[in-house]
Enzyme design. Sequence first.
Site, short mmCIF file in Angstrom:
data_model
loop_
_atom_site.label_atom_id
_atom_site.label_comp_id
_atom_site.label_asym_id
_atom_site.label_seq_id
_atom_site.Cartn_x
_atom_site.Cartn_y
_atom_site.Cartn_z
CB VAL A 11 -0.96 0.02 1.21
CG1 VAL A 11 -1.74 1.33 1.26
CG2 VAL A 11 -1.92 -1.17 1.15
CG PHE A 140 -11.48 0.35 -1.12
CD1 PHE A 140 -12.15 -0.38 -0.16
CD2 PHE A 140 -11.53 1.73 -1.06
CE1 PHE A 140 -12.88 0.24 0.84
CE2 PHE A 140 -12.26 2.37 -0.06
CZ PHE A 140 -12.94 1.63 0.89
CD GLU A 143 -0.86 -8.23 -1.65
OE1 GLU A 143 0.19 -8.74 -2.08
OE2 GLU A 143 -1.27 -8.39 -0.48
CE LYS A 192 -9.04 -2.52 3.45
NZ LYS A 192 -8.67 -2.77 2.06
CB ALA A 241 -15.91 -22.40 -7.10
N GLY A 246 -6.86 -16.18 0.57
CA GLY A 246 -5.70 -16.01 1.45
C GLY A 246 -5.26 -14.57 1.38
CB CYS A 249 -6.82 -7.87 2.72
SG CYS A 249 -5.65 -6.59 2.25
#
Length: 409
Positions: A11, A140, A143, A192, A241, A246, A249
């Site tokens: 970030v 928001f 990655e 958030k 799906a 992971g 966040c």
Amino acid sequence: MKIGIVGLGVVGLVTGAVLADQGHEIVGVDIDQNKVKGLQCNRSPIYEPGLDELLQKNKERFTFTTDYSMLKEADVVFITVATPTVEGKNYIGYVLDAAKAMKPYLKRDTIVVVKSTVVPGTSRKVKQIVEREVVSNPEFLREGNAVVDTAKPDRIVIGSDNKASGDMIENLWSFTKSTVLRTSIEEAEMIKYAANSFLATKISFINEIANLCEVIPNCDVNTIAKAIGLDKRIAPYFLNAGLGYGGSCFPKDTLAFVSFARELGEELKIIEATIKVNEERPKRAVKIMKELLGGLNSKTVCILGIAFKPNTDDTRESVGLKIAKLLSDEGANVLAYDPKAKTSLVKMVGSKEECVKVADGVIIATEWEEFRGIEQMLQDKAVLDGRRVLDPNKMSRKKFRAIGLYRGD
């Protein structure tokens, strides 16, 4: 303007690089000396598409240091330090430490912006420490798409008590041409957590539907997801799906949100269920591979992908690594390959070919583009397509399983 960035993770680095590209002078502060030295030598500590190029382009406008006194001329200082979940709770110690460290050097009119993910009430604690105007401006970004998400976000949320401070931050981000929402500080902090929890819930929801599809003849969760995603009220995003979420966040934020609510005497039952479903995903993957191989003891299993998602080298809360641990506990020999991510937690090999060649079974745990179209390579292996990147019609159904696809037994 002169802008400070405290915390040079994804970030912080991306925020600084994007703002430097707008002509601002950026001072990035981090207590990790090795990270700072690397950045001073043009070595980014993370892989993020487009980031290296942006840092190189704006290197004259982005200074890296461990010295908080370098913030003395800053008009705005962003706090972008980590906020891990410790024992289920949002740990804000790094945020408060950063506030204490910068306070002696700030101008009287410096605006402090909290961009780290924090529970409601945290920014007010920062305000008490720095004795300056504080704005909550949550990020928001995704990655793997962080540069684009920072430069062209869906919305800009600005939580402030002081209109002038909020106006200044709104003006700073005006180049994005994004929708701006002006809120209270607490509302910005809540937004958030609510956003991340809702997205995580969509993932766990479609994974439960996938479980059901696996035991219903002629059923494929991908078809179900596509159909419901065409409903504008639902939308197609986060309905892929797989083996669960992971990263840095969703896992920590959902846990912290639930804990925060409990402290206030409330239960977030849907989010608690979301967490439970996600925790079961690695176990389900291991169970399927055990069935395919007729046991795991002394079998070699190749995991393709240990980054928590494609286009990043981040392995925090990696589902692939969780699966590797469970497989090892069952007596399997585990190898892994990833195009970008590295770890010492599992034996890594240099190519997918090398990993697959020696394996009895293969689990695709990250949907890197490199793993598409490799059906021929996998023909004599037991395969679990955990991210739906393979064409089931090109696989031997006796030794192949895909998340959300009828297993046919």
